[in-house]
Design a protein around this motif. Structure first.
Motif, PDB file in Angstrom:
ATOM      1  N   LYS A 121       0.807  -1.210   0.000  1.00  0.00           N
ATOM      2  CA  LYS A 121       0.000   0.000   0.000  1.00  0.00           C
ATOM      3  C   LYS A 121       0.841   1.260   0.000  1.00  0.00           C
ATOM      4  O   LYS A 121       0.411   2.280  -0.490  1.00  0.00           O
ATOM      5  CB  LYS A 121      -0.914   0.012   1.219  1.00  0.00           C
ATOM      6  CG  LYS A 121      -2.048  -0.966   1.147  1.00  0.00           C
ATOM      7  CD  LYS A 121      -2.968  -0.793   2.335  1.00  0.00           C
ATOM      8  CE  LYS A 121      -4.159  -1.694   2.221  1.00  0.00           C
ATOM      9  NZ  LYS A 121      -5.089  -1.520   3.308  1.00  0.00           N
ATOM     10  N   LYS A 122       2.021   1.191   0.528  1.00  0.00           N
ATOM     11  CA  LYS A 122       2.853   2.391   0.688  1.00  0.00           C
ATOM     12  C   LYS A 122       3.868   2.585  -0.437  1.00  0.00           C
ATOM     13  O   LYS A 122       4.587   3.570  -0.436  1.00  0.00           O
ATOM     14  CB  LYS A 122       3.606   2.325   2.017  1.00  0.00           C
ATOM     15  CG  LYS A 122       2.719   2.176   3.229  1.00  0.00           C
ATOM     16  CD  LYS A 122       2.073   3.476   3.558  1.00  0.00           C
ATOM     17  CE  LYS A 122       1.243   3.326   4.825  1.00  0.00           C
ATOM     18  NZ  LYS A 122       0.449   4.481   5.067  1.00  0.00           N
ATOM     19  N   LYS A 123       3.920   1.693  -1.422  1.00  0.00           N
ATOM     20  CA  LYS A 123       5.003   1.756  -2.393  1.00  0.00           C
ATOM     21  C   LYS A 123       4.959   2.976  -3.310  1.00  0.00           C
ATOM     22  O   LYS A 123       5.964   3.324  -3.902  1.00  0.00           O
ATOM     23  CB  LYS A 123       5.086   0.469  -3.207  1.00  0.00           C
ATOM     24  CG  LYS A 123       3.980   0.231  -4.192  1.00  0.00           C
ATOM     25  CD  LYS A 123       4.223  -1.099  -4.896  1.00  0.00           C
ATOM     26  CE  LYS A 123       3.214  -1.367  -5.960  1.00  0.00           C
ATOM     27  NZ  LYS A 123       3.513  -2.594  -6.672  1.00  0.00           N
ATOM     28  N   TYR A 124       3.811   3.654  -3.409  1.00  0.00           N
ATOM     29  CA  TYR A 124       3.726   4.839  -4.259  1.00  0.00           C
ATOM     30  C   TYR A 124       3.744   6.148  -3.466  1.00  0.00           C
ATOM     31  O   TYR A 124       3.660   7.218  -4.043  1.00  0.00           O
ATOM     32  CB  TYR A 124       2.466   4.793  -5.120  1.00  0.00           C
ATOM     33  CG  TYR A 124       2.451   3.612  -6.055  1.00  0.00           C
ATOM     34  CD1 TYR A 124       3.310   3.551  -7.146  1.00  0.00           C
ATOM     35  CD2 TYR A 124       1.589   2.539  -5.834  1.00  0.00           C
ATOM     36  CE1 TYR A 124       3.307   2.474  -8.006  1.00  0.00           C
ATOM     37  CE2 TYR A 124       1.582   1.454  -6.686  1.00  0.00           C
ATOM     38  CZ  TYR A 124       2.432   1.425  -7.767  1.00  0.00           C
ATOM     39  OH  TYR A 124       2.427   0.346  -8.605  1.00  0.00           O
ATOM     40  N   ASP A 125       3.862   6.064  -2.165  1.00  0.00           N
ATOM     41  CA  ASP A 125       3.813   7.259  -1.316  1.00  0.00           C
ATOM     42  C   ASP A 125       4.864   8.304  -1.690  1.00  0.00           C
ATOM     43  O   ASP A 125       4.571   9.495  -1.718  1.00  0.00           O
ATOM     44  CB  ASP A 125       3.974   6.892   0.164  1.00  0.00           C
ATOM     45  CG  ASP A 125       2.723   6.265   0.734  1.00  0.00           C
ATOM     46  OD1 ASP A 125       1.689   6.247   0.036  1.00  0.00           O
ATOM     47  OD2 ASP A 125       2.780   5.796   1.885  1.00  0.00           O
ATOM     48  N   LYS A 126       6.066   7.878  -1.999  1.00  0.00           N
ATOM     49  CA  LYS A 126       7.150   8.819  -2.301  1.00  0.00           C
ATOM     50  C   LYS A 126       6.816   9.667  -3.530  1.00  0.00           C
ATOM     51  O   LYS A 126       6.936  10.888  -3.501  1.00  0.00           O
ATOM     52  CB  LYS A 126       8.454   8.049  -2.509  1.00  0.00           C
ATOM     53  CG  LYS A 126       9.654   8.932  -2.710  1.00  0.00           C
ATOM     54  CD  LYS A 126      10.915   8.099  -2.822  1.00  0.00           C
ATOM     55  CE  LYS A 126      12.118   8.974  -3.062  1.00  0.00           C
ATOM     56  NZ  LYS A 126      13.354   8.194  -3.169  1.00  0.00           N
ATOM     57  N   TYR A 152       4.622  14.918  -5.990  1.00  0.00           N
ATOM     58  CA  TYR A 152       3.844  15.628  -7.006  1.00  0.00           C
ATOM     59  C   TYR A 152       2.426  15.994  -6.589  1.00  0.00           C
ATOM     60  O   TYR A 152       1.679  16.540  -7.386  1.00  0.00           O
ATOM     61  CB  TYR A 152       3.781  14.782  -8.287  1.00  0.00           C
ATOM     62  CG  TYR A 152       5.123  14.611  -8.919  1.00  0.00           C
ATOM     63  CD1 TYR A 152       5.719  15.658  -9.622  1.00  0.00           C
ATOM     64  CD2 TYR A 152       5.829  13.418  -8.805  1.00  0.00           C
ATOM     65  CE1 TYR A 152       6.973  15.517 -10.195  1.00  0.00           C
ATOM     66  CE2 TYR A 152       7.081  13.264  -9.378  1.00  0.00           C
ATOM     67  CZ  TYR A 152       7.638  14.320 -10.070  1.00  0.00           C
ATOM     68  OH  TYR A 152       8.876  14.184 -10.638  1.00  0.00           O
ATOM     69  N   LYS A 153       2.056  15.756  -5.332  1.00  0.00           N
ATOM     70  CA  LYS A 153       0.664  15.972  -4.921  1.00  0.00           C
ATOM     71  C   LYS A 153       0.221  17.429  -5.002  1.00  0.00           C
ATOM     72  O   LYS A 153      -0.960  17.700  -5.163  1.00  0.00           O
ATOM     73  CB  LYS A 153       0.424  15.410  -3.525  1.00  0.00           C
ATOM     74  CG  LYS A 153       1.115  16.154  -2.407  1.00  0.00           C
ATOM     75  CD  LYS A 153       0.820  15.504  -1.078  1.00  0.00           C
ATOM     76  CE  LYS A 153       1.612  16.193   0.025  1.00  0.00           C
ATOM     77  NZ  LYS A 153       1.425  15.513   1.289  1.00  0.00           N
TER      78      LYS A 153
END
Length: 78
Positions: free
Chosen positions: A1-6, A11-12
């Motif tokens: 679940k956290k693999k795209y957090d970075k 870019y958020k």
């Protein structure tokens, strides 16, 4: 679940990025502007729906084997 957090955190503020929890993949693809992935069926369907598709295969990784020549690569955009 956290693999795209970075990448999401990076870019958020520039883009409306989210990870869907919806089970209807087709609806999610249809309402999206861009679909990112490595080599997945969602990327294939996104191209069929004429969406922008970006491969996030690492810079020294292989070329996508999806049957589309106009898939963009994140390494070329950075």
């Amino acid at each position: 679940k956290k693999k795209y957090d970075k990448i999401i955190n990076k870019y958020k503020n520039m883009y409306n990025i989210y990870i869907s929890k919806n089970n209807d993949l087709y609806k999610e693809i249809k309402k999206s502007d861009i679909v990112l992935g490595c080599e997945s069926m969602p990327m294939y369907f996104a191209k069929k729906f004429r969406k922008r598709v970006i491969s996030v295969i690492p810079p020294n990784g292989k070329k996508s084997s999806l049957p589309f020549s106009n898939i963009e690569y994140i390494k070329d955009l950075l």
